[in-house]
Design a protein around this motif. Structure first.
Motif, short mmCIF file in Angstrom:
data_model
loop_
_atom_site.label_atom_id
_atom_site.label_comp_id
_atom_site.label_asym_id
_atom_site.label_seq_id
_atom_site.Cartn_x
_atom_site.Cartn_y
_atom_site.Cartn_z
N TYR A 18 39.96 -34.61 -12.00
CA TYR A 18 39.26 -34.74 -13.11
C TYR A 18 37.73 -34.57 -12.66
N MET A 19 37.26 -35.06 -11.34
CA MET A 19 36.15 -35.10 -11.10
C MET A 19 35.69 -33.51 -10.85
N GLY A 20 36.49 -32.85 -9.66
CA GLY A 20 36.35 -31.33 -9.38
C GLY A 20 36.51 -30.49 -10.34
N GLY A 21 37.16 -30.80 -11.45
CA GLY A 21 37.52 -29.78 -12.43
C GLY A 21 36.23 -30.02 -13.27
N GLY A 22 35.53 -31.17 -13.36
CA GLY A 22 34.49 -31.25 -14.25
C GLY A 22 33.07 -30.61 -13.62
N GLY A 88 33.58 -15.64 0.55
CA GLY A 88 32.36 -15.09 -0.12
C GLY A 88 31.42 -16.19 -0.90
N ALA A 89 31.88 -17.52 -0.70
CA ALA A 89 31.11 -18.40 -1.40
C ALA A 89 29.87 -18.89 -0.68
N THR A 90 28.81 -19.19 -1.58
CA THR A 90 27.51 -19.54 -0.86
C THR A 90 27.38 -20.74 -0.75
N PHE A 91 28.28 -21.42 -1.86
CA PHE A 91 28.21 -22.95 -1.87
C PHE A 91 29.56 -23.54 -2.22
N VAL A 92 29.77 -24.69 -1.50
CA VAL A 92 31.33 -25.18 -1.60
C VAL A 92 31.40 -26.51 -1.65
N GLU A 93 31.84 -26.88 -3.00
CA GLU A 93 31.88 -28.59 -3.17
C GLU A 93 33.34 -29.15 -3.04
N GLU A 94 33.32 -30.01 -2.01
CA GLU A 94 34.69 -30.76 -1.87
C GLU A 94 34.57 -31.84 -2.59
N ALA A 95 35.85 -31.93 -3.60
CA ALA A 95 36.09 -33.22 -4.53
C ALA A 95 37.56 -33.68 -4.55
N VAL A 96 38.03 -33.58 -3.27
CA VAL A 96 39.37 -34.29 -3.15
C VAL A 96 39.24 -35.79 -3.24
N SER A 115 31.88 -18.90 4.89
CA SER A 115 30.68 -17.99 5.69
C SER A 115 29.85 -19.37 6.36
N PRO A 116 29.35 -18.97 7.62
CA PRO A 116 28.56 -19.75 8.40
C PRO A 116 27.33 -19.96 7.46
N GLU A 117 26.98 -19.38 6.80
CA GLU A 117 25.71 -19.68 5.77
C GLU A 117 26.01 -20.40 4.79
N ALA A 118 27.22 -20.71 4.46
CA ALA A 118 27.64 -21.52 3.05
C ALA A 118 27.02 -22.78 3.32
N VAL A 119 26.52 -23.40 2.15
CA VAL A 119 26.26 -24.70 1.97
C VAL A 119 27.37 -25.20 1.62
N ILE A 120 27.75 -26.56 2.12
CA ILE A 120 28.96 -27.24 2.28
C ILE A 120 28.73 -28.75 1.46
N GLY A 121 28.97 -29.34 0.37
CA GLY A 121 28.80 -30.52 -0.21
C GLY A 121 30.06 -31.25 -0.20
N SER A 122 29.96 -32.81 -0.33
CA SER A 122 31.09 -33.36 -0.48
C SER A 122 30.67 -34.31 -1.80
N ASN A 123 31.81 -34.62 -2.74
CA ASN A 123 31.39 -35.49 -3.78
C ASN A 123 31.66 -36.99 -3.57
N THR A 124 31.88 -37.34 -2.17
CA THR A 124 32.24 -38.69 -2.12
C THR A 124 31.31 -39.68 -2.68
N SER A 125 31.90 -40.91 -3.07
CA SER A 125 31.33 -42.05 -3.75
C SER A 125 30.40 -43.10 -2.83
N THR A 126 31.38 -43.26 -1.69
CA THR A 126 31.06 -44.09 -0.86
C THR A 126 31.07 -43.76 0.61
N ILE A 127 31.66 -42.87 1.19
CA ILE A 127 31.94 -42.49 2.67
C ILE A 127 30.89 -42.02 3.16
N SER A 128 30.39 -42.55 4.48
CA SER A 128 29.18 -42.12 5.22
C SER A 128 29.48 -40.67 5.16
N ILE A 129 28.31 -39.74 4.78
CA ILE A 129 28.18 -38.35 4.98
C ILE A 129 28.26 -37.80 6.42
N GLY A 130 27.63 -38.78 7.17
CA GLY A 130 27.66 -38.75 8.73
C GLY A 130 28.89 -38.55 9.25
#
Length: 327
Positions: A18-22, A88-96, A115-130
């Motif tokens: 639901y979240m990742g698809g949206g 080949g992605a320049t941005f990856v969003e994790e939404a598991v 790619s080492p240059e790709a920005v990686i994001g997490s869609n976590t609601s509460t978990i520490s990003i660190g």
């Protein structure tokens, strides 16, 4: 939502529920090429079909613009694996799912294949990003990119940088993520890496107080919902808590805190910053300064906007009718 771009953009969303698809819909409608991946190729393919069907329904209901499904068909694709999606992605969003033992290994796979240059994001609601950054190679390219549910329709996105010892989120990473998110028409807020961030600390604080009121017999669930949506909740689409406090008068807020503190000394202790502002004569918009720097001469303009906004909100609610809840 916006569509079209002169610069090709290739993104991936890992987790197509639901979240990742949206989120994938939002990114694809902004003109980016978006691959979705899940636990299997079959799940990703089924999610792709669901997202197209949802889009048809949203177009029919005037929630998506005409032609949105064609844009998704052109820009969205299911991948057979995480590795294929991020190639080949320049941005990856994790939404598991919101479980460290799922998110961590998923991020490890993403960072190993991307790619080492790709920005990686997490869609976590509460978990520490660190904490999650420990699973990512080159963690300076990692941050929280927290969309809200439902992602296609809620405009705000939290951006959360971390300070992991192996490499804090770089300024370039957060700038890039902000550009990507804003290109979808969303609004961003940069917030600190504390459990719950801003959205959920505030949301769950309200919920905790609401449940206590029910437990104490002060009001029913239905009456509490009515109070929230018809009073201070009515203001929140237009003004945040600091703007509301400034317009109410910080001296009034201080008095109300002192009144409640007599009964609830721990839950309603007067904030030190509020006391400091009031003691310095900064009472909000009526004095020309408070938490926000709104000059006193702009107060009539602000009040006029506020009144128009509230009348427009009531007209919208009257047009929509009551929510289908059993109140």
């Amino acid at each position: 939502m916006t569509a079209g771009s002169d610069t090709p953009r290739s993104y991936a969303v890992i987790g197509s529920g639901y979240m990742g698809g949206g989120i994938a819909q939002v990114l694809a409608l902004s003109g980016a090429s978006v691959a979705i991946a899940d636990v299997s190729a079959d799940v990703a393919a089924a999610s792709y079909e669901r997202l197209l069907k949802e889009s048809d329904d949203f177009v029919r209901d005037d929630l998506f613009p005409a032609g949105a499904t064609a844009v998704l068909e052109a820009n969205l694709r299911p991948a057979k694996s995480i590795e294929e999606a991020v190639e080949g992605a320049t941005f990856v969003e994790e939404a598991v799912p919101e479980v460290v033992d799922i998110k961590g290994p998923t991020l490890a796979r993403v960072s190993a294949a991307a790619s080492p240059e790709a920005v990686i994001g997490s869609n976590t609601s509460t978990i520490s990003i660190g904490l999650l950054a420990g699973y990512v190679t080159e963690p300076s390219r990692f941050l929280g990119v927290h969309f809200s549910n439902p992602a296609p329709f809620i405009p705000g996105v939290e951006l959360i940088a971390h300070a992991h010892e192996n490499g804090a989120t770089s300024p370039a990473t957060i700038d890039t993520a902000e550009r990507i998110v804003r290109a979808t028409g969303k609004q961003t807020a940069r917030v600190g890496d504390r459990t719950g961030f801003v959205l959920n600390r505030l949301q769950y604080a309200l919920f905790a107080e609401a449940t206590q009121l029910v437990d104490e017999g002060v009001a029913t669930v239905e009456d509490i919902d009515t109070v929230v949506r018809t009073t201070f909740g009515f203001r929140l689409p237009f003004f945040g808590p600091f703007a509301i406090a400034d317009m109410a008068g910080l001296d009034v807020y201080k008095f109300c805190y002192e009144s409640m503190q007599g009964t609830f000394p721990e839950r309603f202790a007067t904030p030190a910053s509020l006391t400091a502002l009031v003691d310095a004569g900064h009472l909000g918009t009526k004095s020309g300064g408070g938490y926000l720097d709104v000059p006193a001469e702009r107060t009539p303009e602000l009040v006029a906007y506020r009144n128009r906004a509230y009348v427009a909100m009531q007209k919208l609610l009257d047009e929509l009718g009551p929510a289908p809840l059993d109140y």
